[in-house]
Motif scaffolding. Structure first.
Motif, PDB file in Angstrom:
ATOM      1  N   ARG A   1       0.778  -0.932  -0.115  1.00 28.21           N
ATOM      2  CA  ARG A   1      -0.007  -0.224  -0.014  1.00 28.21           C
ATOM      3  C   ARG A   1       0.905   1.060  -0.076  1.00 28.21           C
ATOM      4  O   ARG A   1       1.777   1.317   0.689  1.00 28.21           O
ATOM      5  CB  ARG A   1      -1.025   0.011   1.251  1.00 28.21           C
ATOM      6  N   ASP A   2       0.562   2.384  -0.827  1.00 31.26           N
ATOM      7  CA  ASP A   2       1.236   3.690  -1.047  1.00 31.26           C
ATOM      8  C   ASP A   2       0.168   4.733  -1.005  1.00 31.26           C
ATOM      9  O   ASP A   2      -0.552   4.817  -2.296  1.00 31.26           O
ATOM     10  CB  ASP A   2       2.159   3.387  -2.193  1.00 31.26           C
TER      11      ASP A   2
ATOM     12  N   ARG B   1       2.155  -0.261  -4.856  1.00 28.32           N
ATOM     13  CA  ARG B   1       3.277  -0.244  -5.847  1.00 28.32           C
ATOM     14  C   ARG B   1       3.812  -1.665  -5.539  1.00 28.32           C
ATOM     15  O   ARG B   1       3.846  -2.316  -4.508  1.00 28.32           O
ATOM     16  CB  ARG B   1       3.852   0.835  -5.765  1.00 28.32           C
ATOM     17  N   TRP B   2       4.851  -2.032  -6.688  1.00 25.91           N
ATOM     18  CA  TRP B   2       5.575  -3.098  -6.586  1.00 25.91           C
ATOM     19  C   TRP B   2       6.696  -2.834  -5.661  1.00 25.91           C
ATOM     20  O   TRP B   2       7.371  -1.731  -5.539  1.00 25.91           O
ATOM     21  CB  TRP B   2       6.152  -3.215  -7.926  1.00 25.91           C
ATOM     22  N   GLU B   3       7.015  -3.756  -4.757  1.00 24.40           N
ATOM     23  CA  GLU B   3       8.093  -3.730  -3.842  1.00 24.40           C
ATOM     24  C   GLU B   3       8.791  -5.025  -3.807  1.00 24.40           C
ATOM     25  O   GLU B   3       8.302  -6.010  -3.527  1.00 24.40           O
ATOM     26  CB  GLU B   3       7.799  -3.100  -2.668  1.00 24.40           C
TER      27      GLU B   3
ATOM     28  N   ASP C   1       0.390 -15.243  -6.499  1.00 26.06           N
ATOM     29  CA  ASP C   1       1.086 -13.876  -6.680  1.00 26.06           C
ATOM     30  C   ASP C   1       0.795 -12.892  -5.580  1.00 26.06           C
ATOM     31  O   ASP C   1      -0.175 -13.168  -4.802  1.00 26.06           O
ATOM     32  CB  ASP C   1       0.726 -13.382  -8.202  1.00 26.06           C
ATOM     33  N   SER C   2       1.335 -11.694  -5.862  1.00 26.97           N
ATOM     34  CA  SER C   2       0.875 -10.745  -4.473  1.00 26.97           C
ATOM     35  C   SER C   2      -0.408 -10.302  -4.685  1.00 26.97           C
ATOM     36  O   SER C   2      -1.191  -9.930  -3.425  1.00 26.97           O
ATOM     37  CB  SER C   2       2.043  -9.465  -4.680  1.00 26.97           C
TER      38      SER C   2
END
Length: 182
Positions: free
Chosen positions: A17-18, A28-30, A86-87
């Motif tokens: 979460r961003d 966003r991807w992290e 997956d995420s």
């Protein structure tokens, strides 16, 4: 997997979460690494065949979530649930399960599961490659205890559950802690 084994170095593709991102999908991807999750901590890791599946959603994940305080009282810093999903799926499953304590790790490509010898075929269920059900106590990235369900093989006709249950893992931790204190 053996006690004393150092976990493989893997990069996990996560979505976090961003709040700076507007709209209905503020994520966003992290990239997270094995070290991000396991270095300098004593944790419980449990892995299962799939998010939203019956045994995983009804017993194993809720058991670890509800038992979090008991694990913390025994010196466990974090509890992680991993699956070859997956995420996006793991985040939605965490939301659906209303997780507050257990953190999910997406092993989307199955790389971690493969490198610890737990990647199996579940084509008989239409799943493809997935993790065999197991749990582990990990201390600073090294396996302290391993709880693998019996019958590890491709396309197993059943979904064994018991060895990797939160009750069994917590019992082992309590015993190990008592022996260490004696």
């Amino acid at each position: 997997m053996q006690v004393g084994y150092k976990l493989p170095q893997v990069t996990f593709k996560t979505r976090v979460r961003d709040e700076s991102i507007e709209g209905p999908n503020p994520f966003r991807w992290e990239d997270k690494t094995t070290n991000d999750y396991f270095a300098g901590k004593r944790v419980v890791l449990f892995s299962l065949p799939g998010a939203f599946t019956p045994t995983c959603s009804t017993y194993q994940l809720p058991g670890f979530e509800n038992g979090h305080a008991d694990f913390a009282a025994e010196g466990i810093d974090e509890i992680y649930c991993m699956s070859v999903n997956d995420s996006f799926v793991m985040n939605q499953w965490a939301k659906a399960q209303d997780l507050k304590n257990v953190k999910v790790i997406p092993d989307g490509s199955g790389e971690f599961s493969r490198r610890v010898g737990m990647l199996v075929r579940k084509d008989n269920l239409g799943f493809g490659l997935r993790s065999w059900r197991y749990a582990a106590v990990i201390n600073d990235g090294v396996v302290e205890a391993w709880f693998e369900e019996p019958g590890l093989c491709d396309n197993h006709g059943e979904d064994p559950y018991g060895e990797s249950s939160p009750e069994n893992v917590l019992s082992w931790i309590k015993k190990a802690n008592a022996e260490a204190a004696a």
